[in-house]
Design a protein around this motif. Structure first.
Motif, PDB file in Angstrom:
ATOM      1  N   SER A  47      16.784 -87.423  16.137  1.00  0.00           N
ATOM      2  CA  SER A  47      16.359 -87.083  14.786  1.00  0.00           C
ATOM      3  C   SER A  47      14.849 -87.208  14.638  1.00  0.00           C
ATOM      4  N   PRO A  48      14.167 -86.182  14.081  1.00  0.00           N
ATOM      5  CA  PRO A  48      12.737 -86.313  13.788  1.00  0.00           C
ATOM      6  C   PRO A  48      12.447 -87.466  12.833  1.00  0.00           C
ATOM      7  N   GLY A  49      13.391 -87.741  11.941  1.00  0.00           N
ATOM      8  CA  GLY A  49      13.208 -88.853  11.011  1.00  0.00           C
ATOM      9  C   GLY A  49      13.093 -90.180  11.728  1.00  0.00           C
ATOM     10  N   PRO A 246       3.830 -86.993  17.605  1.00  0.00           N
ATOM     11  CA  PRO A 246       4.688 -86.911  18.800  1.00  0.00           C
ATOM     12  C   PRO A 246       5.519 -85.631  18.844  1.00  0.00           C
ATOM     13  N   LEU A 247       6.002 -85.205  17.659  1.00  0.00           N
ATOM     14  CA  LEU A 247       6.810 -83.989  17.591  1.00  0.00           C
ATOM     15  C   LEU A 247       5.943 -82.744  17.746  1.00  0.00           C
ATOM     16  N   ILE A 248       4.709 -82.793  17.209  1.00  0.00           N
ATOM     17  CA  ILE A 248       3.788 -81.668  17.399  1.00  0.00           C
ATOM     18  C   ILE A 248       3.491 -81.487  18.883  1.00  0.00           C
ATOM     19  N   ALA A 371      10.664 -82.944   7.684  1.00  0.00           N
ATOM     20  CA  ALA A 371      10.669 -82.235   8.971  1.00  0.00           C
ATOM     21  C   ALA A 371      12.088 -81.903   9.412  1.00  0.00           C
ATOM     22  N   ASN A 372      13.064 -82.731   9.019  1.00  0.00           N
ATOM     23  CA  ASN A 372      14.461 -82.417   9.326  1.00  0.00           C
ATOM     24  C   ASN A 372      14.903 -81.129   8.642  1.00  0.00           C
ATOM     25  N   ILE A 373      14.291 -80.837   7.489  1.00  0.00           N
ATOM     26  CA  ILE A 373      14.697 -79.676   6.689  1.00  0.00           C
ATOM     27  C   ILE A 373      13.815 -78.459   6.972  1.00  0.00           C
TER      28      ILE A 373
END
Length: 538
Positions: A47-49, A246-248, A371-373
């Motif tokens: 999960s990005p969260g 980190p996600l970028i 970001a999850n949405i």
């Protein structure tokens, strides 16, 4: 700040050089550990969260515990508090390394341990920030704050890259172990720091009362309230970059842990440039324009970062973002330190950290959930719009200029000679001050008394009132309560040179043959039953 001094002037002080150098190493270990924790979470959680919550786990403790830490820093030996915090974090980081090595870490265990490390820093930082005023003269504080920020960001320019390299080659467990050894640099420097402290003449302030006094001082200080509001909004919005980086790195530019470390390094490099340009920036721009500009620069960086799919372009966009980040937080920090006297500076700094890191913790969670949405790119784009609105808040809530008042204690109070044997806890105490004011001076007297009332309440007075005699209208009486006699003594020892200037204006308006008459009274109660029984004091 008109006469700009060298930003390196605090290095003239040996103690500052020693602590700053040790903090440099400690910051390196902290950043290596942060990279390892964030990247490890991308591996054990989907999960990005959850990834964004790694940032929240280290900032949330500041919101919860900073005020308590500030009260401790104002009432106990700051050096011992920092040593305790460092030793606590050594134990937690060692546990983190062991669990990572044995592959026993779950997402929630990782968050829990990083949260405990955040608790250690929440205990450490108010004492660290307040200690700058113990080490350096007031005129060097601005440079010291910038250099402390530079210390962190100097390591941010290389630490994340080193962290990414360590994680890629040796794994997260070794990165956590690396941080354990980095703590000892600061521990040794603190052990070598010898502080000569005057023995306090009054007993230590009760913990609950100390926290309440910090709240009271901030609520009655308009400049502090403005800084707290703006820093909360800035933390809430600006944290989007660090929370989602980190996600970028993984999703937008298809990078690895080393890519993430390099991108963080460019953010830190930009912050170093921002620190070096602080003096020149503040010569050209007002404090409000610096803060507003920081919001807008971050908004522009986020806008283009949302569409970037190239590592080199993303790194270039992170540099102005890092400079804006450092400029804003350095300005907030200095304004708080220069707006609070020494007796409450730890609590003022802790309140600032509470709202700032509270905003960061809330922002990390909000941007992670969004970001999850919306996805990472859409969330960063939305954040750029919100940052613009954050800058426009300055139209209605301007960042104050640096406090120019002398907030050093006067140290001129003499305890009055009493004819009653009081204990330190005896009370409540009522204080009454009589003034004789000419009719033509009444308006000026009331204006000055408005400022005096705020000073009295900030320093601990309660139930303040101003009375006018109906039969002798030139006679005015200021009255207020304090809970105990020792609190009355503490109230007067807190008086600063700025307060003394207000008192001097009041005395100049007084038309009596001598100084305004001060009456000290203790409240008494009658004892039920025998009318001949004596009255008893509390």
């Amino acid at each position: 700040m008109a006469n700009r001094m060298s930003p390196l002037v605090p290095f003239q002080h040996k103690t500052f050089r020693s602590l700053w150098s040790a903090a440099l190493i400690s910051n390196l270990g902290f950043l290596v550990e942060g990279v390892a924790a964030a990247w490890l979470m991308t591996s054990i959680a989907t999960s990005p969260g959850m990834v964004a919550l790694v940032q929240s786990s280290t900032t949330l403790p500041y919101m919860i515990f900073s005020l308590a830490s500030g009260a401790l820093s104002d009432n106990f030996d700051r050096r011992r508090i920092m040593l305790t915090a460092q030793l606590l974090m050594v134990c937690i980081s060692a546990s983190l390394a062991f669990l990572a090595y044995t592959e026993a870490l779950t997402p929630w265990t990782l968050l829990g341990l990083t949260c405990l490390i955040g608790c250690g820093w929440a205990l450490h930082d108010p004492s660290w920030q307040a200690s700058m005023g113990d080490i350096l003269p007031r005129e060097h504080l601005s440079s010291a704050v910038a250099l402390n920020g530079m210390s962190y960001n100097l390591m941010r320019s290389i630490g994340p890259a080193i962290g990414g390299l360590i994680v890629a080659i040796a794994g997260a467990a070794f990165a956590f172990l690396f941080n354990v050894f980095c703590y000892f640099a600061l521990i040794i420097a603190l052990l070598r720091w010898k502080i000569l402290r005057a023995r306090p003449s009054l007993p230590r302030e009760a913990f609950g009362s100390a926290m309440a006094a910090g709240f009271r001082y901030a609520l009655l200080s308009p400049n502090l309230l403005k800084v707290l509001c703006r820093s909360f909004v800035f933390g809430l919005t600006a944290i989007v970059i660090l929370a989602l980086l980190p996600l970028i790195a993984r999703e937008q530019v298809k990078g690895t842990a080393i890519t993430y470390g390099v991108m963080l390094g460019f953010f830190g490099l930009g912050a170093i440039c921002g620190a070096l340009l602080i003096g020149r920036t503040r010569e050209v721009l007002s404090n409000e324009l610096v803060i507003r500009g920081a919001f807008f620069v971050l908004a522009i960086s986020c806008f283009f970062l949302a569409f970037s799919e190239h590592v080199w372009l993303s790194c270039l966009l992170l540099m102005p973002a890092g400079a804006a980040w450092l400029q804003a937080f350095s300005l907030f920090n200095v304004t708080v330190q220069l707006s609070a006297p020494r007796w409450v500076v730890g609590r003022a700094m802790s309140l600032y950290q509470t709202v700032t890191y509270g905003g960061m913790a809330a922002g990390s969670w909000i941007w992670g959930e969004l970001a999850n949405i919306q996805g990472v790119s859409g969330t960063v784009w939305v954040a750029s719009l919100v940052l613009v609105f954050g800058g426009l808040i300055g139209i209605f809530l301007r960042q104050p200029e640096f406090e120019t008042l002398n907030l050093d204690p006067t140290n001129k109070f003499t305890e009055p000679a009493l004819q009653i044997d009081l204990r330190s806890r005896s009370g409540p105490i009522m204080v009454m001050v009589d003034y004789r004011i000419d009719r033509q001076d009444v308006s000026e007297f009331l204006a000055v008394m408005t400022s005096w009332r705020k000073a009295r309440l900030r320093d601990g007075a309660r139930q303040w009132a101003l009375l006018r005699d109906l039969e002798k209208p030139e006679l005015w009486t200021e009255c207020y309560h304090v809970p105990t006699w020792v609190e009355y003594l503490r109230h007067n020892q807190r008086r600063t040179h700025a307060d003394a200037e207000i008192a001097a204006r009041l005395e100049a308006l007084h038309r009596g043959d001598c100084s305004p008459k001060i009456h000290h009274k203790i409240e008494r109660q009658t004892v039920r039953g025998d009318d001949d029984m004596p009255l008893k004091a509390h």
